[in-house]
Design an enzyme around this catalytic site. Structure first.
Site, PDB file in Angstrom:
ATOM      1  CG  ASP A  31      -2.010  -1.048   1.124  1.00  0.00           C
ATOM      2  OD1 ASP A  31      -2.202  -1.598   0.018  1.00  0.00           O
ATOM      3  OD2 ASP A  31      -2.665  -1.328   2.150  1.00  0.00           O
ATOM      4  CG  ASP A  35      -1.243   4.801  -0.749  1.00  0.00           C
ATOM      5  OD1 ASP A  35      -2.031   4.501  -1.667  1.00  0.00           O
ATOM      6  OD2 ASP A  35      -1.442   4.506   0.447  1.00  0.00           O
ATOM      7  CB  SER A  80     -34.321 -10.898 -17.195  1.00  0.00           C
ATOM      8  OG  SER A  80     -35.500 -11.268 -17.876  1.00  0.00           O
ATOM      9  CD  GLU A 109     -20.823 -18.038 -16.486  1.00  0.00           C
ATOM     10  OE1 GLU A 109     -21.316 -16.926 -16.196  1.00  0.00           O
ATOM     11  OE2 GLU A 109     -20.533 -18.374 -17.651  1.00  0.00           O
ATOM     12  CE  LYS A 111     -30.005 -14.811 -10.748  1.00  0.00           C
ATOM     13  NZ  LYS A 111     -30.070 -13.659  -9.856  1.00  0.00           N
ATOM     14  CG  ASP A 113     -28.192 -10.831  -4.590  1.00  0.00           C
ATOM     15  OD1 ASP A 113     -28.865 -10.433  -5.555  1.00  0.00           O
ATOM     16  OD2 ASP A 113     -28.639 -10.903  -3.434  1.00  0.00           O
ATOM     17  NE  ARG A 132     -32.216  -6.898 -17.585  1.00  0.00           N
ATOM     18  CZ  ARG A 132     -33.537  -6.781 -17.452  1.00  0.00           C
ATOM     19  NH1 ARG A 132     -34.030  -5.922 -16.581  1.00  0.00           N
ATOM     20  NH2 ARG A 132     -34.363  -7.509 -18.170  1.00  0.00           N
ATOM     21  CE1 TYR A 218     -23.643 -11.738 -17.899  1.00  0.00           C
ATOM     22  CE2 TYR A 218     -22.840 -11.288 -15.688  1.00  0.00           C
ATOM     23  CZ  TYR A 218     -23.800 -11.138 -16.657  1.00  0.00           C
ATOM     24  OH  TYR A 218     -24.918 -10.385 -16.408  1.00  0.00           O
ATOM     25  CE  LYS A 303     -32.710 -15.843  -7.237  1.00  0.00           C
ATOM     26  NZ  LYS A 303     -33.764 -14.900  -7.605  1.00  0.00           N
ATOM     27  CB  CYS A 397     -61.675   4.291   4.103  1.00  0.00           C
ATOM     28  SG  CYS A 397     -60.087   4.964   3.573  1.00  0.00           S
ATOM     29  CB  CYS A 400     -61.544   9.192   4.090  1.00  0.00           C
ATOM     30  SG  CYS A 400     -62.285   7.874   3.093  1.00  0.00           S
ATOM     31  CB  CYS A 415     -61.646   3.820   0.058  1.00  0.00           C
ATOM     32  SG  CYS A 415     -62.097   5.530   0.429  1.00  0.00           S
ATOM     33  CB  CYS A 420     -59.860   8.731   0.324  1.00  0.00           C
ATOM     34  SG  CYS A 420     -58.819   7.764   1.433  1.00  0.00           S
TER      35      CYS A 420
END
Length: 657
Positions: A31, A35, A80, A109, A111, A113, A132, A218, A303, A397, A400, A415, A420
C-alpha cells in the site's frame, strides 16, 4: 527521465498493480509503495496536464458531482434470465436442450447478487458504462463505473466491443460501509445488493470510490466465439475480472453436484450469491435454441430456496391504494431473512387471509417471494392460543372512514371516496413515477411530506411548488441544489408525451401499453375525450372493460377539471409520433410472431412505432405486415391464408435502418 516517459511508466506500473490486486487477487506492490507512486503521478499530471494518459488511474474519480444520469437505449437488449427453483426444472432444461443439441456442454457460473452493467469500449478505451434499466433503456453510469478498479479503462487490444457483467459489493466492503454509517447515525444498508445498487446510483463518484465495489464480466456482445468458455478466456486476456468458480460441465450430474456444493459453501464466499446460472456452452447453437420475449432459452438461473423465518403476528394494518384498493399488511416481530430484517409483509386480501386462517397472535412463517417480497405463507397451528380471534375485514376506510365496498367477483375491498387523503397521495405518487411523468427527485416519502404540510393537495399543485421554494429549502434533507433539481424535473415533465400523461392520470385498467394504443388512435387529449365506446372497443387490445373505463373517466367533471388545470400550467396534451410520414412502417398495422434473434419483442415494437407503425397481437384483414421469426405458428399460417405481406428478421432490420 523526462516527464512524459515518467508519466507513462508510472501509469503502467500502477495499472499493472491494480490489475494484480483487484483482478488476479495477487498484490505486487505494498500500500505504501502504491500510494507513493500514485502521489508522484498526481503531481506530475498537475504540472503537465497535457501529458496525462486516458487510462491514468487518477481518472477513475471525477472532480465534479453529476446533476443526474443520462439515459441510453441498448443496441442489443439486456435480457433477463429465467429463474427456476426446483432441481427437476434444471433436469427438464437439460432434456429440452438435448432435443436440439445431442451432446451439449454447459458453462455453470455463480449467480452474483448485484446489478447488471454494460461497458462499451472504442479502440480499447472505456467510453460508456450503463445499467440494465428495463432491458431496453438504461442509465449511463460511466463516471461511477470508472471507480471500480476491476473494470479496465483500457483493454489489452484496441477493440470496439461491448461487454456485460455484474457489479457487486463484497461482504467486507458492506461491513466497512455500515460501520461508518452507524458512526454517523445513518441508516444501515440491509444487504450487499441494496448497497451496490444505492452506491452505483450516487451522483458523486468520490462516494462510489470509497465503497470499493467490484465486478465480474461474463458476456461479449457480438464476436465470433464458438463457446462461452472461450468468451471467459478472452475477457481474462483483455484484462477483465471473471468469476474463477465458473465450471464447464458435461452432464446433469456435474451440474447438480456444483449446485449442491455451493448451496453448502456459499456463505464462505467473499461476495453474495443467490443461485447458479447454467448456460449452454455452445454459442453457435443459441439462435437454434432461441429466445422468449424476455429471456434466452439457452440459459436458466437456479435460485437457492428462500430462507424461511418464524415470527409472531402482532398486528394487521390496512393500506389504501390510489384507486381505493384496501390491502391488509402483516406487522410482526422482526426476523432476519435472506440478508435483511423483515417486520412487514402483504397479506393481499381478505380471501388470502381466510384461506390460511391467519390470526393476530399466531406463529407465522415468512419467506421472500423471489428473494425480494416478504410474504406470510403459513401458520403454525400447533402454537395457536386458545383465545385467538378469527380475522374480520374492516368495514371503513382507515384514512377517511368511508364505508368500504367489495364488488361481485372481485377479491379486493375499495374506498370509493375520491377525496380520501390516502388515495390522493398515492395518485400523486403514481403520476410522478418513472413509467408516468418520470419526475426525478420526487420520491414517495417526499410526496407524503409535502402533502402533510399542505404544500400539495392535488396533482396540479406539483406545478405550483415554485412559490413554496423557501419552505422546500428549509425541509430536512433538502437544500438549494436539491430543490433546484426537483423544480427542474417538474418543469421537464411538462413536455412528456401524451401516453405518459394518460398512464399517469391513473385511469382504471389503463396501463402504459394501453395508453400508447389509445394515443396512437387519438393523438390529442381532446380527441380522446370525445372518443365513443364503439370507437374505443374497435381498437386492437382494447376490450369492453377498458373502453368503458376510459368513457367513464372522461365523463367525470372532476377529471375534466384536473386535465384543464394541467393544460393551464403547460403540460403537453398531444401525442408526438416520430417519423410518421417517411417512416418505413408509416400507417401500417404490424404483427410480430416467433422469436427475433437481434432484439426483444418490446424493443422491436418500439422501433416499429417510432417509424409510424402500429403493433397488434392478432392477424386480421386489417394487418399490413407480419414479421415472422423462428417459431412462428398460427399467426404466420393465418397471414399466408389472407395473403398478407410477410417479412423475415433480416428484411425487418434493413427497414429500420
Amino acid at each position: 527521465m523526462e516527464a512524459k516517459e515518467r508519466i507513462l511508466l508510472l501509469t503502467e506500473i500502477l495499472n499493472k498493480a491494480s490489475y494484480d490486486y483487484y483482478v488476479m487477487d495477487n498484490p505486487t506492490l505494498s500500500d505504501y509503495e502504491y500510494d507513493s507512486l500514485y502521489r508522484e503521478l498526481v503531481n506530475l499530471e498537475k504540472e503537465y496536464p497535457e501529458l496525462a494518459l486516458i487510462d491514468s488511474p487518477t481518472r477513475r474519480v471525477a472532480d465534479k458531482v453529476l446533476d443526474r444520469f443520462e439515459k441510453i437505449t441498448h443496441e442489443v437488449k439486456m435480457m433477463s434470465i429465467d429463474d427456476v427453483f426446483d432441481i427437476n426444472e434444471v433436469i427438464k432444461f437439460d432434456k429440452d436442450i438435448r432435443k436440439i443439441i445431442p451432446s451439449p456442454t454447459y458453462s455453470v457460473e455463480l449467480k452474483v447478487d448485484g446489478l447488471s452493467v454494460s461497458c462499451i469500449y472504442e479502440k480499447g478505451i472505456l467510453k460508456v458504462a450503463s445499467t440494465r434499466g428495463n432491458g431496453t433503456v438504461g442509465e449511463i453510469i460511466t463516471t461511477n463505473a470508472k471507480t471500480i478498479k476491476s473494470i479496465p479503462l483500457k483493454l489489452k487490444d484496441p477493440l470496439d466491443i461491448e461487454v456485460r457483467g455484474e457489479i457487486f459489493m463484497p461482504k467486507k466492503s458492506l461491513s466497512k460501509v455500515n460501520k461508518e454509517r452507524e458512526e454517523e447515525g445513518l441508516p444501515l444498508f440491509q444487504n450487499c445488493r441494496n448497497a451496490a445498487s444505492g452506491t452505483i446510483k450516487s451522483l458523486d463518484s468520490q462516494v462510489v470510490a470509497k465503497r470499493n465495489l467490484d465486478n465480474f464480466m461474463y458476456q461479449v456482445i457480438g464476436g465470433n466465439f464458438e463457446e462461452q468458455s472461450k468468451v471467459l478466456e478472452f475477457l481474462i486476456d483483455q484484462g477483465f475480472k471473471v468469476n474463477k468458480e465458473s465450471k464447464k460441465c458435461s452432464s446433469i450430474e456435474e451440474i447438480e453436484e456444483y449446485i449442491s456444493y455451493w448451496q453448502i459453501h456459499k456463505d464462505e464466499l467473499p461476495y453474495p450469491i443467490d443461485g447458479v446460472v447454467i448456460k449452454v456452452n455452445e454459442i453457435y447453437a443459441y439462435d437454434q435454441i432461441g429466445y422468449t420475449v424476455k429471456c434466452p432459452k439457452w440459459c436458466i438461473a437456479y435460485k437457492y430456496p428462500a430462507e424461511v423465518g418464524e415470527s409472531i403476528l402482532r398486528k394487521i394494518v390496512f393500506q389504501v391504494g390510489r384507486t381505493g384498493t384496501i390491502t391488509p399488511v402483516a406487522e410482526f416481530d422482526k426476523v432476519f431473512i435472506s440478508g435483511t430484517d423483515v417486520s412487514r409483509a402483504t397479506l393481499h386480501n381478505e380471501d388470502y387471509i381466510r384461506l390460511r386462517d391467519i390470526r393476530i397472535g399466531d406463529t407465522i412463517k415468512v419467506r421472500k417471494s423471489g428473494e425480494i417480497i416478504p410474504e406470510v405463507f403459513e401458520v403454525d397451528l400447533s402454537k395457536r392460543k386458545e383465545d385467538s380471534i378469527p380475522f374480520e375485514m374492516i368495514k371503513n376506510c382507515p384514512s377517511c372512514n368511508s364505508i368500504l365496498v367489495r364488488k361481485e367477483n372481485e377479491a379486493d375491498y375499495f374506498c370509493l371516496n375520491e377525496n380520501c387523503p390516502a388515495r390522493k397521495v398515492n395518485s400523486i405518487i403514481h403520476f410522478a413515477s418513472k413509467q408516468a411523468m418520470d419526475i426525478d427527485s420526487l420520491g414517495d416519502s417526499l410526496i407524503q411530506k409535502l402533502f402533510d404540510l399542505e404544500l400539495i393537495k392535488e396533482i396540479p399543485d406539483l406545478y405550483h411548488l415554485e412559490k413554496y421554494r423557501q419552505e422546500l429549502v428549509s425541509l430536512e434533507k433538502l437544500g438549494e441544489k436539491s430543490v433546484d433539481n426537483l423544480l427542474g424535473a417538474i418543469e421537464v415533465s411538462k413536455g412528456m408525451n401524451l401516453d405518459r400523461l394518460i398512464f399517469g392520470l391513473g385511469i382504471k385498467n389503463v396501463g402504459s401499453k394501453v395508453a400508447s394504443t389509445l394515443c396512437n388512435a387519438f393523438p390529442s387529449i381532446e380527441e380522446l375525450e370525445k372518443a365513443s365506446f364503439d370507437q374505443l372497443v374497435a381498437l386492437d387490445d382494447i376490450g369492453e372493460i377498458i373502453a368503458q373505463s376510459v368513457v367513464d373517466y372522461f365523463q367525470d367533471i372532476n377529471n375534466i377539471r384536473l386535465i384543464d388545470s394541467l393544460k393551464e400550467v403547460g403540460v403537453n396534451m398531444k401525442y408526438i409520433k416520430k417519423n410518421i410520414i417517411n417512416g418505413a412502417f408509416a400507417h401500417k398495422i404490424v404483427v410480430l410472431t416467433g422469436t427475433l434473434q437481434s432484439m426483444g419483442r418490446n424493443e422491436a415494437k418500439a422501433k416499429i412505432e417510432e417509424l409510424g407503425g402500429t403493433c397488434t397481437n392478432s392477424v386480421s384483414r386489417k394487418t399490413d405486415i407480419v414479421i415472422a421469426g423462428p417459431g412462428a405458428g398460427s399467426k404466420l399460417d393465418k397471414a399466408l391464408d389472407l395473403g398478407i405481406r410477410i417479412i423475415d428478421e433480416n428484411e425487418f432490420l434493413e427497414l429500420i435502418k
